[in-house]
Design a protein around this motif. Structure first.
Motif, PDB file in Angstrom:
ATOM      1  N   ARG A 125       0.819  -1.213   0.000  1.00 11.63           N
ATOM      2  CA  ARG A 125       0.000   0.000   0.000  1.00 11.63           C
ATOM      3  C   ARG A 125       0.851   1.260   0.000  1.00 11.63           C
ATOM      4  O   ARG A 125       0.409   2.318  -0.451  1.00 11.63           O
ATOM      5  N   GLU A 126       2.066   1.130   0.534  1.00  9.62           N
ATOM      6  CA  GLU A 126       2.960   2.280   0.535  1.00  9.62           C
ATOM      7  C   GLU A 126       3.660   2.442  -0.810  1.00  9.62           C
ATOM      8  O   GLU A 126       4.373   3.419  -1.027  1.00  9.62           O
ATOM      9  N   ARG A 127       3.454   1.477  -1.718  1.00  9.73           N
ATOM     10  CA  ARG A 127       4.132   1.486  -3.017  1.00  9.73           C
ATOM     11  C   ARG A 127       3.110   1.580  -4.136  1.00  9.73           C
ATOM     12  O   ARG A 127       3.132   0.827  -5.107  1.00  9.73           O
ATOM     13  N   LEU A 128       2.199   2.524  -4.013  1.00  8.29           N
ATOM     14  CA  LEU A 128       1.128   2.674  -4.986  1.00  8.29           C
ATOM     15  C   LEU A 128       1.602   3.386  -6.244  1.00  8.29           C
ATOM     16  O   LEU A 128       2.415   4.310  -6.195  1.00  8.29           O
ATOM     17  N   ILE A 129       1.058   2.968  -7.375  1.00  7.41           N
ATOM     18  CA  ILE A 129       1.285   3.634  -8.660  1.00  7.41           C
ATOM     19  C   ILE A 129       0.004   4.365  -9.024  1.00  7.41           C
ATOM     20  O   ILE A 129      -1.050   3.741  -9.205  1.00  7.41           O
ATOM     21  N   ARG A 130       0.080   5.694  -9.098  1.00  7.98           N
ATOM     22  CA  ARG A 130      -1.082   6.480  -9.532  1.00  7.98           C
ATOM     23  C   ARG A 130      -1.144   6.408 -11.055  1.00  7.98           C
ATOM     24  O   ARG A 130      -0.221   6.813 -11.742  1.00  7.98           O
ATOM     25  N   MET A 131      -2.245   5.872 -11.551  1.00  4.18           N
ATOM     26  CA  MET A 131      -2.315   5.600 -12.987  1.00  4.18           C
ATOM     27  C   MET A 131      -3.464   6.352 -13.641  1.00  4.18           C
ATOM     28  O   MET A 131      -4.561   6.454 -13.092  1.00  4.18           O
ATOM     29  N   GLY A 132      -3.195   6.877 -14.827  1.00  2.00           N
ATOM     30  CA  GLY A 132      -4.209   7.556 -15.614  1.00  2.00           C
ATOM     31  C   GLY A 132      -4.575   6.734 -16.832  1.00  2.00           C
ATOM     32  O   GLY A 132      -3.738   6.019 -17.394  1.00  2.00           O
ATOM     33  N   ILE A 133      -5.824   6.818 -17.244  1.00  3.54           N
ATOM     34  CA  ILE A 133      -6.307   6.103 -18.426  1.00  3.54           C
ATOM     35  C   ILE A 133      -6.516   7.109 -19.555  1.00  3.54           C
ATOM     36  O   ILE A 133      -7.216   8.113 -19.380  1.00  3.54           O
ATOM     37  N   ILE A 134      -5.909   6.851 -20.708  1.00  2.79           N
ATOM     38  CA  ILE A 134      -6.125   7.676 -21.895  1.00  2.79           C
ATOM     39  C   ILE A 134      -7.000   6.883 -22.851  1.00  2.79           C
ATOM     40  O   ILE A 134      -6.575   5.862 -23.396  1.00  2.79           O
ATOM     41  N   GLY A 135      -8.238   7.329 -23.012  1.00  9.30           N
ATOM     42  CA  GLY A 135      -9.200   6.601 -23.841  1.00  9.30           C
ATOM     43  C   GLY A 135     -10.197   5.872 -22.972  1.00  9.30           C
ATOM     44  O   GLY A 135      -9.853   4.890 -22.313  1.00  9.30           O
ATOM     45  N   THR A 136     -11.434   6.368 -22.955  1.00 10.47           N
ATOM     46  CA  THR A 136     -12.431   5.834 -22.016  1.00 10.47           C
ATOM     47  C   THR A 136     -13.477   4.967 -22.712  1.00 10.47           C
ATOM     48  O   THR A 136     -14.647   4.955 -22.339  1.00 10.47           O
ATOM     49  N   GLY A 137     -13.042   4.231 -23.726  1.00  5.94           N
ATOM     50  CA  GLY A 137     -13.936   3.304 -24.419  1.00  5.94           C
ATOM     51  C   GLY A 137     -13.973   1.955 -23.747  1.00  5.94           C
ATOM     52  O   GLY A 137     -13.708   1.813 -22.543  1.00  5.94           O
ATOM     53  N   LYS A 138     -14.264   0.925 -24.544  1.00  7.25           N
ATOM     54  CA  LYS A 138     -14.430  -0.437 -24.021  1.00  7.25           C
ATOM     55  C   LYS A 138     -13.180  -0.932 -23.294  1.00  7.25           C
ATOM     56  O   LYS A 138     -13.262  -1.461 -22.186  1.00  7.25           O
ATOM     57  N   MET A 139     -11.998  -0.737 -23.908  1.00  2.01           N
ATOM     58  CA  MET A 139     -10.772  -1.242 -23.282  1.00  2.01           C
ATOM     59  C   MET A 139     -10.424  -0.462 -22.019  1.00  2.01           C
ATOM     60  O   MET A 139      -9.908  -1.034 -21.058  1.00  2.01           O
ATOM     61  N   VAL A 194      -2.657   3.555 -22.311  1.00  2.00           N
ATOM     62  CA  VAL A 194      -3.148   4.137 -23.559  1.00  2.00           C
ATOM     63  C   VAL A 194      -4.101   3.151 -24.223  1.00  2.00           C
ATOM     64  O   VAL A 194      -3.698   2.068 -24.643  1.00  2.00           O
ATOM     65  N   ALA A 195      -5.372   3.541 -24.305  1.00  4.40           N
ATOM     66  CA  ALA A 195      -6.406   2.665 -24.861  1.00  4.40           C
ATOM     67  C   ALA A 195      -7.202   3.378 -25.946  1.00  4.40           C
ATOM     68  O   ALA A 195      -8.389   3.147 -26.120  1.00  4.40           O
ATOM     69  N   THR A 196      -6.534   4.248 -26.682  1.00  7.40           N
ATOM     70  CA  THR A 196      -7.163   4.983 -27.774  1.00  7.40           C
ATOM     71  C   THR A 196      -7.064   4.161 -29.060  1.00  7.40           C
ATOM     72  O   THR A 196      -6.382   3.131 -29.096  1.00  7.40           O
ATOM     73  N   PRO A 197      -7.710   4.592 -30.153  1.00 10.34           N
ATOM     74  CA  PRO A 197      -7.523   3.896 -31.438  1.00 10.34           C
ATOM     75  C   PRO A 197      -6.041   3.804 -31.788  1.00 10.34           C
ATOM     76  O   PRO A 197      -5.257   4.716 -31.496  1.00 10.34           O
ATOM     77  N   HIS A 198      -5.651   2.717 -32.436  1.00  9.90           N
ATOM     78  CA  HIS A 198      -4.228   2.434 -32.627  1.00  9.90           C
ATOM     79  C   HIS A 198      -3.487   3.504 -33.417  1.00  9.90           C
ATOM     80  O   HIS A 198      -2.291   3.705 -33.200  1.00  9.90           O
ATOM     81  N   TYR A 199      -4.165   4.212 -34.302  1.00 10.27           N
ATOM     82  CA  TYR A 199      -3.462   5.211 -35.095  1.00 10.27           C
ATOM     83  C   TYR A 199      -2.979   6.392 -34.245  1.00 10.27           C
ATOM     84  O   TYR A 199      -2.144   7.185 -34.686  1.00 10.27           O
ATOM     85  N   SER A 200      -3.492   6.517 -33.015  1.00  9.61           N
ATOM     86  CA  SER A 200      -3.076   7.621 -32.138  1.00  9.61           C
ATOM     87  C   SER A 200      -2.086   7.179 -31.063  1.00  9.61           C
ATOM     88  O   SER A 200      -1.612   7.996 -30.273  1.00  9.61           O
ATOM     89  N   HIS A 201      -1.730   5.899 -31.029  1.00 10.21           N
ATOM     90  CA  HIS A 201      -0.853   5.387 -29.972  1.00 10.21           C
ATOM     91  C   HIS A 201       0.499   6.091 -29.946  1.00 10.21           C
ATOM     92  O   HIS A 201       0.999   6.456 -28.873  1.00 10.21           O
ATOM     93  N   TYR A 202       1.092   6.261 -31.108  1.00 10.44           N
ATOM     94  CA  TYR A 202       2.433   6.848 -31.180  1.00 10.44           C
ATOM     95  C   TYR A 202       2.480   8.204 -30.475  1.00 10.44           C
ATOM     96  O   TYR A 202       3.359   8.457 -29.642  1.00 10.44           O
ATOM     97  N   GLU A 203       1.539   9.076 -30.786  1.00  5.83           N
ATOM     98  CA  GLU A 203       1.542  10.429 -30.221  1.00  5.83           C
ATOM     99  C   GLU A 203       1.355  10.409 -28.711  1.00  5.83           C
ATOM    100  O   GLU A 203       2.073  11.095 -27.973  1.00  5.83           O
ATOM    101  N   TYR A 204       0.389   9.622 -28.230  1.00 10.89           N
ATOM    102  CA  TYR A 204       0.117   9.594 -26.789  1.00 10.89           C
ATOM    103  C   TYR A 204       1.266   8.963 -26.005  1.00 10.89           C
ATOM    104  O   TYR A 204       1.642   9.456 -24.930  1.00 10.89           O
TER     105      TYR A 204
END
Length: 447
Positions: A125-139, A194-204
């Motif tokens: 619990r002291e070693r938590l990773i705060r994580m953000g999600i890019i792309g709020t679709g199914k994945m 990163v869970a956006t469409p694959h064509y945007s993966h590189y940029e994100y």
């Protein structure tokens, strides 16, 4: 001689573990310590272990209290071990009080006082990773649900180009921050998925790495080999983990399958064939040429995986045969030629075939039934059917929890490390196959 036995995972070995072993050893003359295997932990739904099985065993030996170390691999093993080793006392921590009273029929049961204020759970619990999600679709939704099984991960923010969609997602999932832009997301997390469409993966992925964040990216990673090389180089330069979230590569049964093939159990591999096909609504974005849709771009990353992992990345050539409709391939068959083997796969969004995989060898073959990419069962088959063997392993939930666990271990290592489940060469080769197809190299379009 009075024999004592105890069990545990012994992850992130600490003072509490040492006290337990010391107290257990003091009960008799000979202490046997059962260390749970990774597979058994997974079967019990426990995915929070940080240390490898080898490291956990080493920690128990280094304590100096164990006379013998055994592996705990299945439910019901405790009774078998007590009888097998002639155990007089079963000892376990007091947090399990009453849970093992049934063992009184076989030996004395002692619940030892636990060390207050320290536990593997508290350390995690002291070693938590705060994580953000890019792309709020199914994945993105699947990732959020699966992340709950890995204690080191906390989803703290999400971002989507459609802000209202992001607001709804965060409200439903009770995520604290719906970021208005990518900068706000990156300012409020340690790592991103990163869970956006694959064509945007590189940029994100590039933006996240430049901001010093660890990254998990959905498949297909990128569709050009030079982009894959650039991002892998950037991750190394920044000292950050970049994990390609190819769930098949991380599921336990697929990993065991790869070990089995390398052991030579079916002889030399001469051919691999795998299929991933679905019937998809033509109005879906998966079939939109403007979004680089189509069977190859969406599904080929799955069957390419076992081909490059088993036969390697030095293929001599590939031919592609595609059934096209409205600018995208609704079905593609690819045939690889290696120096000493062949391989092929079928992918489809507008055609259906059996989704199995067969790995052919000079001594036998391995059959993985549909859906093989969610591997939980496979068979070794030989000329003499009496030698055939079947293997079953867990594939829990949507399967993302295994890659999330590996990601958290890599990030929390003393020095963040990129795991070798998928090597640099394999990642680049997978992108190269996609690139060859996009460039029309040896592509034959069917009428």
């Amino acid at each position: 001689m009075k024999k004592v036995i105890t069990y545990g995972t012994f992850d992130l070995f600490h003072e509490g573990h040492e006290n337990l072993l010391r107290r257990a050893k003091a009960l008799g003359d000979y202490l046997i310590v059962g260390v749970t295997t990774d597979t058994f932990d997974m079967l019990r739904g426990k995915l929070n272990t940080h240390d490898s099985l080898i490291k956990r065993i080493e920690s128990v030996w280094k304590s100096g209290y164990a006379d013998e170390v055994i592996l705990e691999e299945y439910n019901g093993q405790k009774i078998s071990d007590i009888l097998r080793y002639g155990v007089d006392i079963f000892a376990i921590g007091s947090d399990w009080e009453g849970k093992f009273d049934y063992l009184e029929n076989y030996c004395k049961v002692v619940y030892l006082p636990r060390t207050e204020g320290v536990s593997s759970t508290l350390i995690r619990r002291e070693r938590l990773i705060r994580m953000g999600i890019i792309g709020t679709g199914k994945m993105g939704g699947r990732f959020f649900n699966e992340s709950k099984t890995v204690q080191a991960i906390r989803i703290t923010a999400a971002y989507d180009k459609d802000y209202n969609k992001c607001l709804d997602f965060c409200s439903t999932k009770q995520i604290a921050l719906a970021a208005k832009d990518l900068t706000e997301l990156l300012d409020n997390c340690d790592a991103v998925y990163v869970a956006t469409p694959h064509y945007s993966h590189y940029e994100y992925v590039k933006e996240a790495l430049l901001a010093g964040k660890h990254v998990m990216c959905e498949t297909p990673f990128v569709l050009h080999s030079n982009e894959a090389e650039e991002l892998l180089d950037l991750a190394e330069e920044k000292g950050r983990v970049l994990l390609i979230a190819h769930k098949t590569a991380y599921c336990p049964a697929f990993e065991q399958l790869m070990f089995a093939v390398r052991s030579g159990v079916i002889g030399s591999v001469v051919d691999i064939n795998a299929s991933v096909t679905t019937i998809t609504d033509e109005s879906s974005s998966l079939m939109d040429p403007c979004e680089l849709g189509g069977s190859m771009n969406e599904n080929a990353c799955f069957p390419i995986l076992p081909i490059v992992k088993i036969l390697g990345t030095d293929f001599l050539n590939i031919n592609f045969y595609s059934k096209m409709k409205k600018g995208v391939d609704i079905y593609t068959k690819a045939i690889f030629r290696y120096a000493s083997a062949t391989a092929s796969f079928q992918v489809g969004l507008g055609a259906k075939t059996e989704g199995s995989m067969i790995i052919s060898g000079t001594s036998g073959y391995i059959y993985v039934p549909a859906p093989w990419w969610k591997t939980d069962y496979f068979e070794f088959r030989f000329e003499d059917q009496n030698q055939n063997k079947k293997f079953f392993m867990p594939f829990a939930g949507d399967g993302l929890r295994y890659e999330i666990k590996d990601f958290s271990i890599a990030v929390l290592a003393p020095k963040p490390m990129n795991r070798v489940t998928l090597t640099r060469e394999e990642i680049i080769a997978m992108a190269k196959v996609q690139e060859l197809y996009l460039n029309g190299v040896n592509l034959f379009k069917l009428i």
